[in-house]
Design an enzyme around this catalytic site. Structure first.
Site, short mmCIF file in Angstrom:
data_model
loop_
_atom_site.label_atom_id
_atom_site.label_comp_id
_atom_site.label_asym_id
_atom_site.label_seq_id
_atom_site.Cartn_x
_atom_site.Cartn_y
_atom_site.Cartn_z
CD GLU A 175 -2.09 -7.71 2.65
OE1 GLU A 175 -1.87 -6.71 2.49
OE2 GLU A 175 -2.69 -7.96 3.59
CD GLU A 183 1.76 -5.27 5.87
OE1 GLU A 183 2.75 -6.11 6.09
OE2 GLU A 183 1.07 -5.50 4.87
N GLY A 239 0.72 -5.13 1.27
CA GLY A 239 -0.20 -5.30 0.04
C GLY A 239 -0.04 -5.93 -1.18
CB ALA A 264 -0.98 0.21 1.27
N1 CAA Z 1 4.45 3.31 -0.35
C1 CAA Z 1 4.81 4.42 -1.08
N2 CAA Z 1 6.15 4.62 -1.66
C2 CAA Z 1 7.03 3.58 -1.62
C3 CAA Z 1 6.48 2.39 -1.24
C4 CAA Z 1 5.30 2.13 -0.37
N3 CAA Z 1 5.02 1.07 0.03
N4 CAA Z 1 7.64 1.49 -1.40
C5 CAA Z 1 8.71 2.09 -2.11
N5 CAA Z 1 8.29 3.51 -2.22
C6 CAA Z 1 8.75 4.67 -2.84
C7 CAA Z 1 9.94 5.14 -2.05
O1 CAA Z 1 9.35 6.06 -1.18
C8 CAA Z 1 10.94 5.72 -2.95
O2 CAA Z 1 10.50 7.13 -3.46
P1 CAA Z 1 11.11 8.16 -3.79
O3 CAA Z 1 11.95 7.96 -5.01
O4 CAA Z 1 10.31 9.38 -3.92
O5 CAA Z 1 12.06 8.59 -2.42
C9 CAA Z 1 10.61 4.70 -4.44
O6 CAA Z 1 9.59 4.01 -4.04
C10 CAA Z 1 11.94 3.98 -4.30
O7 CAA Z 1 11.99 3.05 -3.15
P2 CAA Z 1 13.38 3.06 -2.18
O8 CAA Z 1 14.08 4.28 -2.44
O9 CAA Z 1 13.16 2.77 -0.76
O10 CAA Z 1 14.11 1.76 -2.91
P3 CAA Z 1 15.07 0.80 -2.15
O11 CAA Z 1 15.61 -0.13 -3.10
O12 CAA Z 1 15.92 1.61 -1.21
O13 CAA Z 1 14.23 0.06 -1.22
C11 CAA Z 1 12.17 -1.33 -0.33
C12 CAA Z 1 13.05 -0.70 -1.46
C13 CAA Z 1 13.03 -2.18 0.66
C14 CAA Z 1 11.01 -1.98 -0.88
C15 CAA Z 1 11.79 0.05 0.33
O14 CAA Z 1 11.21 0.89 -0.58
C16 CAA Z 1 10.59 -0.33 1.25
O15 CAA Z 1 10.87 -0.45 2.24
N6 CAA Z 1 9.28 0.07 0.90
C17 CAA Z 1 8.24 0.07 1.86
C18 CAA Z 1 7.83 -1.47 1.90
C19 CAA Z 1 6.50 -1.49 2.99
O16 CAA Z 1 6.60 -1.28 3.98
N7 CAA Z 1 5.23 -2.08 2.45
C20 CAA Z 1 4.23 -2.29 3.15
C21 CAA Z 1 3.37 -1.18 3.16
S1 CAA Z 1 1.97 -1.12 4.07
C22 CAA Z 1 0.94 -2.01 3.49
O17 CAA Z 1 1.10 -2.60 2.25
C23 CAA Z 1 -0.22 -2.44 4.38
C24 CAA Z 1 -1.36 -3.23 4.05
O18 CAA Z 1 -1.26 -4.40 4.46
C25 CAA Z 1 -2.49 -2.82 3.21
#
Ligand code: CAA
Length: 261
Positions: A115, A135, A112, A67
């Site tokens: 999921e 999460e 997500g 998400a």
């Molecule tokens: N939401 C919004 N933006 C996201 C994102 C997310 N889930 N995942 C990545 N992005 C964005 C980053 O903010 C970044 O944007 P900017 O370039 O504008 O800064 C871009 O994508 C590239 O990401 P990274 O620079 O972080 O890339 P990386 O290679 O260093 O790391 C990663 C990759 C480990 C996947 C890291 O991006 C990360 O941890 N992302 C979040 C993953 C996460 O926590 N997902 C769960 C979300 S909650 C959910 O899904 C709830 C549910 O059950 C419904």
């Protein structure tokens, strides 16, 4: 169709390829992306024509990174509930499309995104894929069906370990614990997904669809009810033109020409 955040292609084999297309945010499902996915599945997915659907992510790094955290961080409780309700509905629609769905996990499948893969029937991962449920690091838990679908796919203990720790796992580990069915070289993820989809597309579509229904619905029932459902669905298959063609083709030692009815 005109969607900004998804691409869709129908291939001559009867396989559909749906790509989540927001690579600059690792295909995270913000409202616009989720809505495109939902509208496509609900209104434009040509379910009569497609015999297997592949879902993948665009770019080299991600299937879907979850998400959208930036958007969620600004939501009120009511807005978050609406976002979650919508996602639940979209994932259930995907789970229940008549044809088999294959998640081609080409990179990060987190939260997500993981999921979404769980709502598909079969999961194939690139050897570079990373999967998990981060999460709890954000103060929530996998609430787009993840905490429920995962325990129906693999053991409760491993599911709890993944969800409680929020740690990412490798594709090999995902294979070992039954979260994915296959791991393939990164550059072969789409060709392997296509190969699998095409092998399904050659079979009698109505029978494949009824077998999906028997497994999906039957696994939620007690055994006696599930066995009755199985008898009902196999009788529907027996009455289909494809059954006549399939058995005739076998006896005539030729390939069947299925029409999907
Ligand atoms: N939401 C919004 N933006 C996201 C994102 C997310 N889930 N995942 C990545 N992005 C964005 C980053 O903010 C970044 O944007 P900017 O370039 O504008 O800064 C871009 O994508 C590239 O990401 P990274 O620079 O972080 O890339 P990386 O290679 O260093 O790391 C990663 C990759 C480990 C996947 C890291 O991006 C990360 O941890 N992302 C979040 C993953 C996460 O926590 N997902 C769960 C979300 S909650 C959910 O899904 C709830 C549910 O059950 C419904």
């Amino acid at each position: 169709m005109g969607y900004e955040y998804i691409d869709y292609q129908k291939e001559p084999s009867g396989v559909g390829v749906l790509t989540i297309n927001r690579p600059k945010a690792l295909n995270a499902l913000n409202w616009d992306t989720l809505r495109d996915l939902g509208n496509f599945i609900e209104k434009d997915f040509p379910k009569e024509e497609i015999k297997a659907l592949i879902i993948t992510g665009s770019g080299e790094k991600a299937f879907v990174a979850g998400a959208d955290i930036a958007q969620m961080s600004e939501m009120s409780s009511a807005e978050f509930k609406e976002y979650t309700d919508y996602a639940h509905n979209v994932y259930s629609l995907i789970e229940n499309i008549p044809c088999p769905s294959i998640a081609a996990i080409n990179g990060y499948a987190l939260g997500g995104g993981c999921e979404l893969a769980l709502a598909c029937d079969i999961r194939i991962a690139s050897e570079k894929a990373k999967m998990g449920f981060p999460e709890v690091k954000l103060g929530i838990f996998p609430g787009w069906g993840g905490s429920q679908r995962i325990t129906r796919i693999m053991g409760v203990g491993k599911a709890k370990e993944l969800i409680f720790t929020g740690e990412m796992i490798s594709a090999e580990e995902a294979l070992r614990i039954g979260l994915v069915e296959r791991v393939v070289p990164h550059e072969e993820i789409m060709s392997e997904a296509r190969k699998l989809a095409e092998s399904i597309a050659k079979r009698a579509p109505f029978a494949v669809s009824m077998s999906k229904k028997a497994i999906n619905s039957g696994s939620e029932m007690d055994l006696q009810k599930a066995l009755l459902l199985e008898k009902k669905l196999i009788s529907l298959c027996f009455d289909s033109d494809d059954r006549v063609e399939g058995m005739k083709a076998f006896l005539e030692k030729r390939e069947p020409d299925f029409k999907g009815k």
